[in-house]
Enzyme design. Structure first.
Site, mmCIF file in Angstrom:
data_model
loop_
_atom_site.group_PDB
_atom_site.id
_atom_site.type_symbol
_atom_site.label_atom_id
_atom_site.label_comp_id
_atom_site.label_asym_id
_atom_site.label_seq_id
_atom_site.Cartn_x
_atom_site.Cartn_y
_atom_site.Cartn_z
ATOM 1 N N GLN A 34 0.817 -1.209 0.000
ATOM 2 C CA GLN A 34 0.000 0.000 0.000
ATOM 3 C C GLN A 34 0.857 1.269 0.000
ATOM 4 O OE1 GLN A 34 -2.248 -1.026 3.481
ATOM 5 N NE2 GLN A 34 -0.409 -1.399 4.695
ATOM 6 N N GLN A 65 -8.091 2.751 19.972
ATOM 7 C CA GLN A 65 -7.162 1.729 20.511
ATOM 8 C C GLN A 65 -7.613 1.231 21.880
ATOM 9 O OE1 GLN A 65 -4.667 1.448 18.167
ATOM 10 N NE2 GLN A 65 -3.811 3.474 17.747
ATOM 11 N N ASP A 89 0.977 -0.156 13.972
ATOM 12 C CA ASP A 89 1.420 1.084 14.623
ATOM 13 C C ASP A 89 1.807 0.865 16.082
ATOM 14 O OD1 ASP A 89 -1.210 1.599 16.214
ATOM 15 O OD2 ASP A 89 -1.856 1.294 14.146
ATOM 16 N N GLU A 109 1.386 -8.312 11.612
ATOM 17 C CA GLU A 109 1.101 -7.157 10.744
ATOM 18 C C GLU A 109 1.680 -7.458 9.370
ATOM 19 O OE1 GLU A 109 -0.226 -3.810 10.572
ATOM 20 O OE2 GLU A 109 0.668 -3.940 8.578
ATOM 21 N N ASP A 159 -7.213 -5.627 14.504
ATOM 22 C CA ASP A 159 -7.139 -4.178 14.281
ATOM 23 C C ASP A 159 -6.806 -3.978 12.811
ATOM 24 O OD1 ASP A 159 -6.715 -1.487 14.262
ATOM 25 O OD2 ASP A 159 -4.848 -1.560 15.401
ATOM 26 N N SER A 161 -7.401 -2.678 8.685
ATOM 27 C CA SER A 161 -7.830 -1.605 7.803
ATOM 28 C C SER A 161 -9.121 -2.041 7.089
ATOM 29 C CB SER A 161 -6.713 -1.231 6.835
ATOM 30 O OG SER A 161 -5.930 -2.348 6.483
ATOM 31 N N ASP A 162 -9.642 -1.186 6.225
ATOM 32 C CA ASP A 162 -10.942 -1.440 5.607
ATOM 33 C C ASP A 162 -10.856 -2.568 4.567
ATOM 34 O OD1 ASP A 162 -12.193 0.657 7.071
ATOM 35 O OD2 ASP A 162 -11.210 2.094 5.747
ATOM 36 N N TYR A 228 -12.516 9.066 11.867
ATOM 37 C CA TYR A 228 -12.931 7.926 11.048
ATOM 38 C C TYR A 228 -14.208 8.306 10.296
ATOM 39 C CZ TYR A 228 -9.504 4.652 13.070
ATOM 40 O OH TYR A 228 -8.351 4.012 13.440
HETATM 41 N N1 AAT Z 1 -4.321 0.926 14.892
HETATM 42 C C1 AAT Z 1 -5.293 1.621 14.133
HETATM 43 C C2 AAT Z 1 -5.123 1.553 12.707
HETATM 44 C C3 AAT Z 1 -5.565 0.573 11.877
HETATM 45 S S1 AAT Z 1 -4.273 -0.214 11.250
HETATM 46 C C4 AAT Z 1 -4.730 -1.550 10.307
HETATM 47 C C5 AAT Z 1 -3.455 -2.341 9.951
HETATM 48 O O1 AAT Z 1 -3.855 -3.585 9.385
HETATM 49 C C6 AAT Z 1 -2.513 -1.691 8.931
HETATM 50 O O2 AAT Z 1 -1.258 -1.477 9.513
HETATM 51 C C7 AAT Z 1 -2.443 -2.721 7.786
HETATM 52 O O3 AAT Z 1 -1.181 -2.796 7.167
HETATM 53 C C8 AAT Z 1 -2.804 -4.008 8.522
HETATM 54 N N2 AAT Z 1 -3.295 -5.101 7.671
HETATM 55 C C9 AAT Z 1 -4.098 -5.008 6.582
HETATM 56 N N3 AAT Z 1 -4.330 -6.223 6.069
HETATM 57 C C10 AAT Z 1 -3.669 -7.125 6.844
HETATM 58 C C11 AAT Z 1 -3.523 -8.547 6.804
HETATM 59 N N4 AAT Z 1 -4.116 -9.280 5.855
HETATM 60 N N5 AAT Z 1 -2.770 -9.133 7.763
HETATM 61 C C12 AAT Z 1 -2.169 -8.398 8.732
HETATM 62 N N6 AAT Z 1 -2.271 -7.046 8.810
HETATM 63 C C13 AAT Z 1 -3.011 -6.414 7.880
HETATM 64 C C14 AAT Z 1 -7.014 0.350 11.540
HETATM 65 C C15 AAT Z 1 -7.635 1.513 10.848
HETATM 66 C C16 AAT Z 1 -9.134 1.442 10.615
HETATM 67 C C17 AAT Z 1 -9.572 2.402 9.531
HETATM 68 C C18 AAT Z 1 -11.042 2.643 9.501
HETATM 69 N N7 AAT Z 1 -11.475 3.424 8.357
#
Ligand code: AAT
Length: 292
Positions: A34, A65, A89, A109, A159, A161-162, A228
């Protein structure tokens, strides 16, 4: 797009885009997974952006968090082994490490660049990595969890991402089945579950998958996070068959616990009252999500 402002544009929230004024772009990079960007905003401190989507800001990260961590961990007595998927993070690690009962914290991660960027630009989040109980695995959470022995963890926190990009499979039934396997009986899952204002269909999909997979309880909770999309975010809380878990009535009261105040400073957002309140839904959402 307004010059000098960051606007968060995505097909996941069509027709709207929250904007923050940019003071300075601090980092821009492209990882294997990404686009990664960090900027200094005028009013929310530093901001971490992945593929154009805000992941954390210094000002409101505490809400997300603390809730994604303490909702599950305050719902079971003496959590010992915890797995975090995503969360590179380190903010969730910081929150998990407040528990003296915890012996092992694994994190998987996918993107090492997120970890490195956090260590460089977000020391208050990356502080989570300093705890000796933490082991970092760089890789896809879906693949990682398949290699974990059954019944290993008391709690899994996703935790994520979308669900556009590397996180897509983290919202699908096979992944939830893998999680149920690695949890002990009566173990708990808390996963990022988007916004009741924007993603009701997505939430229904997660809910129906989780109800098929998790034979304990399945509940939806939500909280406010100003940066968000739509200003709120939700969590799916599930438990496996075994000792029953009543998510709405926390058994640990970490907010009153002196231990939680020692090294990381006091909690900024979470308390036992907001824990119980997080499960109260507006009528339109209650009709669809219901209660179980
Ligand atoms: N701590 C709050 C922020 C997040 S981070 C979401 C993390 O998930 C990112 O660092 C991303 O690289 C990781 N990630 C994504 N896909 C995978 C995967 N398949 N395996 C492991 N890690 C992954 C969340 C933000 C929410 C946003 C809402 N709009």
């Amino acid at each position: 797009v307004i010059p000098g402002w960051f606007s968060e544009i995505s097909p996941l929230w069509p027709g709207e885009a929250h904007s923050l004024k940019v003071e300075k772009v601090l980092f821009q990079g492209k990882s294997d997974y990404q686009n990664v960007m960090v900027f200094q905003s005028s009013t929310y401190g530093r901001v971490l952006v992945l593929d154009g989507v805000i992941q954390v800001t210094e000002r409101d990260e505490c809400a997300y968090q603390e809730m994604i961590t303490h909702l599950p961990l305050c719902s079971i007595p003496n959590p010992k082994k915890v797995l975090v998927i995503g969360g590179g993070d380190g903010g969730v690690l910081r929150e998990v490490s407040r528990y003296s009962s915890v012996e092992q914290i694994d994190i998987c991660e996918i993107d090492k660049m997120v970890v490195d960027v956090s260590k460089q630009f977000f020391p208050h989040l990356a502080v989570g990595y300093e705890d000796p109980r933490v082991t970092l695995h760089i890789g896809d959470g879906v693949a990682f969890i398949k290699g974990v022995p059954e019944g290993t963890y008391d709690a899994v926190i996703v935790d994520s991402s979308d669900p556009i990009g590397p996180a897509q499979e983290l919202f699908e039934k096979p992944f939830f089945e893998s999680i149920a396997k690695v949890l002990r009986p009566g173990g708990v899952l808390c996963t990022q579950a988007e916004s009741i204002w924007l993603h009701m269909q997505l939430i229904e999909g997660i809910l129906s998958a989780c109800r098929q997979v998790f034979k304990g309880s399945v509940n939806y909770a939500w909280t406010t996070v100003p940066t968000y999309p739509s200003g709120v975010i939700g969590f799916m809380l599930c438990s496996t068959e075994g000792p029953p878990v009543d998510f709405q009535h926390p058994v640990n009261h970490i907010d009153e616990d002196e231990v939680s105040k020692k090294s990381k400073g006091p909690l900024k957002f979470y308390n036992s009252e907001i824990h119980s309140a997080a499960f109260c839904l507006p009528s339109f959402a209650k009709r669809i999500i219901g209660s179980k």
